[in-house]
Design a protein around this motif. Structure first.
Motif, PDB file in Angstrom:
ATOM      1  N   THR A  29       0.829  -1.197   0.000  1.00 53.50           N
ATOM      2  CA  THR A  29       0.000   0.000   0.000  1.00 53.50           C
ATOM      3  C   THR A  29       0.864   1.248   0.000  1.00 53.50           C
ATOM      4  OG1 THR A  29      -1.824  -1.089   1.157  1.00 53.50           O
ATOM      5  CG2 THR A  29      -1.742   1.303   1.285  1.00 53.50           C
ATOM      6  N   VAL A  30       1.909   1.249   0.840  1.00 57.25           N
ATOM      7  CA  VAL A  30       2.790   2.415   0.922  1.00 57.25           C
ATOM      8  C   VAL A  30       3.441   2.672  -0.425  1.00 57.25           C
ATOM      9  CG1 VAL A  30       4.896   3.315   1.973  1.00 57.25           C
ATOM     10  CG2 VAL A  30       3.200   2.160   3.386  1.00 57.25           C
ATOM     11  N   MET A  31       3.746   1.578  -1.151  1.00 55.16           N
ATOM     12  CA  MET A  31       4.420   1.748  -2.428  1.00 55.16           C
ATOM     13  C   MET A  31       3.484   2.288  -3.506  1.00 55.16           C
ATOM     14  SD  MET A  31       7.089  -1.453  -2.753  1.00 55.16           S
ATOM     15  CE  MET A  31       5.975  -2.759  -2.263  1.00 55.16           C
ATOM     16  N   ARG A  32       2.196   1.851  -3.485  1.00 57.51           N
ATOM     17  CA  ARG A  32       1.319   2.266  -4.585  1.00 57.51           C
ATOM     18  C   ARG A  32       0.501   3.519  -4.265  1.00 57.51           C
ATOM     19  NH1 ARG A  32      -1.415  -2.567  -2.793  1.00 57.51           N
ATOM     20  NH2 ARG A  32      -3.425  -2.036  -1.846  1.00 57.51           N
ATOM     21  N   ASN A  33      -0.045   3.623  -3.063  1.00 56.84           N
ATOM     22  CA  ASN A  33      -0.720   4.847  -2.619  1.00 56.84           C
ATOM     23  C   ASN A  33      -0.999   4.722  -1.122  1.00 56.84           C
ATOM     24  OD1 ASN A  33      -3.619   4.084  -1.963  1.00 56.84           O
ATOM     25  ND2 ASN A  33      -3.467   3.272  -4.051  1.00 56.84           N
ATOM     26  N   PRO A  34      -1.052   5.851  -0.428  1.00 59.16           N
ATOM     27  CA  PRO A  34      -1.136   5.813   1.033  1.00 59.16           C
ATOM     28  C   PRO A  34      -2.560   5.685   1.570  1.00 59.16           C
ATOM     29  CG  PRO A  34      -0.902   8.073   0.305  1.00 59.16           C
ATOM     30  CD  PRO A  34      -0.901   7.214  -0.936  1.00 59.16           C
ATOM     31  N   THR A  35      -3.360   4.791   0.994  1.00 58.82           N
ATOM     32  CA  THR A  35      -4.714   4.557   1.489  1.00 58.82           C
ATOM     33  C   THR A  35      -4.813   3.127   1.987  1.00 58.82           C
ATOM     34  OG1 THR A  35      -5.620   6.109  -0.131  1.00 58.82           O
ATOM     35  CG2 THR A  35      -7.165   4.616   0.932  1.00 58.82           C
ATOM     36  N   TYR A  36      -5.187   2.956   3.246  1.00 60.15           N
ATOM     37  CA  TYR A  36      -5.215   1.640   3.870  1.00 60.15           C
ATOM     38  C   TYR A  36      -6.653   1.121   3.956  1.00 60.15           C
ATOM     39  CZ  TYR A  36      -0.640   3.334   5.379  1.00 60.15           C
ATOM     40  OH  TYR A  36       0.631   3.841   5.405  1.00 60.15           O
ATOM     41  N   ASN A  37      -6.835  -0.158   3.673  1.00 55.15           N
ATOM     42  CA  ASN A  37      -8.138  -0.799   3.792  1.00 55.15           C
ATOM     43  C   ASN A  37      -8.290  -1.409   5.183  1.00 55.15           C
ATOM     44  OD1 ASN A  37      -8.964  -0.240   1.142  1.00 55.15           O
ATOM     45  ND2 ASN A  37      -7.919  -2.050   0.350  1.00 55.15           N
ATOM     46  N   VAL A  38      -9.381  -1.059   5.850  1.00 56.69           N
ATOM     47  CA  VAL A  38      -9.609  -1.493   7.222  1.00 56.69           C
ATOM     48  C   VAL A  38     -10.984  -2.132   7.325  1.00 56.69           C
ATOM     49  CG1 VAL A  38      -9.637  -0.786   9.641  1.00 56.69           C
ATOM     50  CG2 VAL A  38      -8.258   0.499   7.993  1.00 56.69           C
ATOM     51  N   LEU A  39     -11.041  -3.319   7.927  1.00 56.67           N
ATOM     52  CA  LEU A  39     -12.306  -4.031   8.124  1.00 56.67           C
ATOM     53  C   LEU A  39     -12.586  -4.194   9.605  1.00 56.67           C
ATOM     54  CD1 LEU A  39     -14.714  -5.679   6.977  1.00 56.67           C
ATOM     55  CD2 LEU A  39     -13.223  -7.702   7.082  1.00 56.67           C
ATOM     56  N   PHE A  40     -13.802  -3.835  10.021  1.00 53.17           N
ATOM     57  CA  PHE A  40     -14.250  -4.007  11.400  1.00 53.17           C
ATOM     58  C   PHE A  40     -15.302  -5.115  11.426  1.00 53.17           C
ATOM     59  CE2 PHE A  40     -12.960   0.432  10.966  1.00 53.17           C
ATOM     60  CZ  PHE A  40     -12.052   0.545  12.010  1.00 53.17           C
ATOM     61  N   ILE A  41     -15.095  -6.090  12.308  1.00 54.70           N
ATOM     62  CA  ILE A  41     -15.986  -7.254  12.358  1.00 54.70           C
ATOM     63  C   ILE A  41     -16.679  -7.336  13.715  1.00 54.70           C
ATOM     64  CG2 ILE A  41     -16.134  -9.761  12.162  1.00 54.70           C
ATOM     65  CD1 ILE A  41     -13.551  -9.692  10.540  1.00 54.70           C
ATOM     66  N   CYS A  42     -17.965  -7.604  13.688  1.00 59.98           N
ATOM     67  CA  CYS A  42     -18.726  -7.901  14.896  1.00 59.98           C
ATOM     68  C   CYS A  42     -19.675  -9.039  14.562  1.00 59.98           C
ATOM     69  CB  CYS A  42     -19.478  -6.655  15.368  1.00 59.98           C
ATOM     70  SG  CYS A  42     -19.961  -6.739  17.102  1.00 59.98           S
ATOM     71  N   THR A  43     -20.458  -9.457  15.513  1.00 59.73           N
ATOM     72  CA  THR A  43     -21.395 -10.548  15.248  1.00 59.73           C
ATOM     73  C   THR A  43     -22.567 -10.052  14.409  1.00 59.73           C
ATOM     74  OG1 THR A  43     -20.781 -11.588  17.349  1.00 59.73           O
ATOM     75  CG2 THR A  43     -22.786 -12.377  16.283  1.00 59.73           C
ATOM     76  N   ASP A  98      -8.030  -6.085  -0.594  1.00 58.25           N
ATOM     77  CA  ASP A  98      -6.941  -6.612   0.229  1.00 58.25           C
ATOM     78  C   ASP A  98      -6.841  -5.729   1.465  1.00 58.25           C
ATOM     79  OD1 ASP A  98      -6.196  -8.659  -1.515  1.00 58.25           O
ATOM     80  OD2 ASP A  98      -4.932  -7.314  -2.685  1.00 58.25           O
ATOM     81  N   PHE A  99      -7.038  -6.344   2.629  1.00 60.67           N
ATOM     82  CA  PHE A  99      -7.085  -5.546   3.848  1.00 60.67           C
ATOM     83  C   PHE A  99      -5.703  -5.394   4.471  1.00 60.67           C
ATOM     84  CE2 PHE A  99     -11.515  -6.977   3.567  1.00 60.67           C
ATOM     85  CZ  PHE A  99     -12.132  -5.729   3.618  1.00 60.67           C
ATOM     86  N   ASP A 100      -5.449  -4.190   4.958  1.00 63.96           N
ATOM     87  CA  ASP A 100      -4.225  -3.899   5.691  1.00 63.96           C
ATOM     88  C   ASP A 100      -4.423  -4.096   7.187  1.00 63.96           C
ATOM     89  OD1 ASP A 100      -2.621  -2.780   3.383  1.00 63.96           O
ATOM     90  OD2 ASP A 100      -4.334  -1.427   3.336  1.00 63.96           O
ATOM     91  N   PHE A 101      -5.670  -3.892   7.655  1.00 63.02           N
ATOM     92  CA  PHE A 101      -6.012  -4.052   9.065  1.00 63.02           C
ATOM     93  C   PHE A 101      -7.376  -4.738   9.174  1.00 63.02           C
ATOM     94  CE2 PHE A 101      -3.347  -0.289   8.772  1.00 63.02           C
ATOM     95  CZ  PHE A 101      -2.440  -0.456   9.808  1.00 63.02           C
ATOM     96  N   VAL A 102      -7.476  -5.658  10.135  1.00 64.06           N
ATOM     97  CA  VAL A 102      -8.759  -6.300  10.447  1.00 64.06           C
ATOM     98  C   VAL A 102      -8.936  -6.276  11.961  1.00 64.06           C
ATOM     99  CG1 VAL A 102     -10.136  -8.409  10.353  1.00 64.06           C
ATOM    100  CG2 VAL A 102      -8.669  -7.804   8.410  1.00 64.06           C
ATOM    101  N   PHE A 103     -10.012  -5.635  12.419  1.00 66.86           N
ATOM    102  CA  PHE A 103     -10.288  -5.516  13.846  1.00 66.86           C
ATOM    103  C   PHE A 103     -11.607  -6.207  14.186  1.00 66.86           C
ATOM    104  CE2 PHE A 103      -7.920  -1.591  12.799  1.00 66.86           C
ATOM    105  CZ  PHE A 103      -6.851  -1.713  13.673  1.00 66.86           C
ATOM    106  N   THR A 104     -11.615  -6.996  15.252  1.00 65.61           N
ATOM    107  CA  THR A 104     -12.876  -7.470  15.822  1.00 65.61           C
ATOM    108  C   THR A 104     -13.241  -6.518  16.956  1.00 65.61           C
ATOM    109  OG1 THR A 104     -11.593  -9.021  17.188  1.00 65.61           O
ATOM    110  CG2 THR A 104     -12.650  -9.906  15.216  1.00 65.61           C
ATOM    111  N   VAL A 105     -14.515  -6.133  17.020  1.00 69.16           N
ATOM    112  CA  VAL A 105     -14.933  -5.165  18.032  1.00 69.16           C
ATOM    113  C   VAL A 105     -15.961  -5.751  18.995  1.00 69.16           C
ATOM    114  CG1 VAL A 105     -14.357  -3.118  16.685  1.00 69.16           C
ATOM    115  CG2 VAL A 105     -16.613  -4.164  16.402  1.00 69.16           C
ATOM    116  N   CYS A 106     -16.169  -7.054  18.928  1.00 71.02           N
ATOM    117  CA  CYS A 106     -16.987  -7.719  19.939  1.00 71.02           C
ATOM    118  C   CYS A 106     -16.387  -9.086  20.227  1.00 71.02           C
ATOM    119  CB  CYS A 106     -18.440  -7.842  19.508  1.00 71.02           C
ATOM    120  SG  CYS A 106     -18.760  -8.998  18.162  1.00 71.02           S
TER     121      CYS A 106
END
Length: 282
Positions: free
Chosen positions: A110-124, A191-199
């Motif tokens: 991502t840093v090499m092609r453009n500075p936008t990060y994909n982030v996914l938030f997961i809950c039930t 393609d995700f750079d970050f994946v967070f579970t919030v529950c």
């Protein structure tokens, strides 16, 4: 130390003990109550106690009593020690044989092609907490992050209290909807750079590993949907959840991501997952 390695590997060779260990790894650095472990894995309390005792004796987990509840967490030093031994001894320290980092992570690409990060938030249910996180990050730092959310068992509609809070805070809710996690696991998914579970429920479930080794973390928060009482009490619970997530995401958006190595970045997002509405550690 060398004498402990075969014992630890033997302990982890049992499928159910390994399942306990893997769940605790997904929840790290949380300490998980024994009752929650048993429920998540479908185990009787005495069966779980047997498995946990073996992991404790091997030094792979730690135990803490909080009131009448026993809580467990991965002993990360012992885990690293075991993995390091395997890499240095079995693989003779050769990264071309055993290194899990042979391919660039999505973050590096991502840093090499453009500075936008994909982030996914997961809950039930994907009706409140993950929706909050998606909306807050999108509106807070949409120039640097593309935010998505999904549920492992999404509800048919968003929680009305969650929508009310978002509208009160000035967010556009017109395009928000509950989505199943499978929408983000196909070949055309980002393609995700970050994946967070919030529950905790989503973190406890067995989910497929994400392609490309995104940075993952658990940012568990109590479910405001389960709060009982008057509408004012329920609304307050949603307001507090929104505040805690906004605090975490403000810190996340200000991280110097491109200049941090992976371990430092992982530690940073783990620490952010411990912040409450006031910005203090939980």
């Amino acid at each position: 130390m060398e004498k402990m390695i075969p014992h630890r590997l033997s302990i982890l060779g049992h499928p159910q003990r390994l399942a306990v260990f893997r769940l605790l790894m997904r929840r790290y650095p949380d300490r998980v109550p024994a009752t929650e472990l048993a429920q998540a894995l479908g185990l009787k309390p005495n069966t779980l106690s047997t498995y946990v005792s073996a992991l404790l004796q091997a030094g792979l987990v730690t135990q803490e009593r909080v009131g009448t509840s026993l809580r467990y967490a991965v002993h990360m030093d012992a885990t690293r020690e075991t993995i390091d031994y395997l890499l240095m001894d079995c693989c003779r320290g050769r990264p071309d044989i055993c290194s899990p980092n042979l391919h660039p992570s999505p973050i590096a690409e991502t840093v090499m092609r453009n500075p936008t990060y994909n982030v996914l938030f997961i809950c039930t249910g994907n009706s409140a907490r993950s929706i909050f996180a998606e909306t807050i990050l999108r509106d807070m730092a949409g120039d640097r992050f593309q935010a998505f959310s999904a549920g492992t068992k999404p509800r048919s509609e968003l929680n009305p209290f969650a929508i009310e809070v978002l509208e009160q805070k000035g967010h556009d809710v017109s395009l928000l909807r509950s989505k199943h996690i499978s929408e983000f696991q196909g070949g055309d998914a980002p393609d995700f750079d970050f994946v967070f579970t919030v529950c905790n429920g989503a973190a406890n479930e067995e989910c497929p590993s994400w392609q490309g080794q995104p940075v993952t973390a658990h940012w568990g928060l109590p479910d405001p949907v389960k709060v009982e009482g008057s509408d004012a009490q329920k609304s307050l619970a949603f307001q507090q959840t929104y505040g805690a997530l906004r605090n975490r995401l403000s810190g996340f958006a200000n991280l110097p991501i491109a200049s941090l190595d992976r371990m430092s970045l992982q530690n940073a997002v783990d620490d952010l997952g411990q912040l409450n509405e006031e910005g203090s550690a939980i």
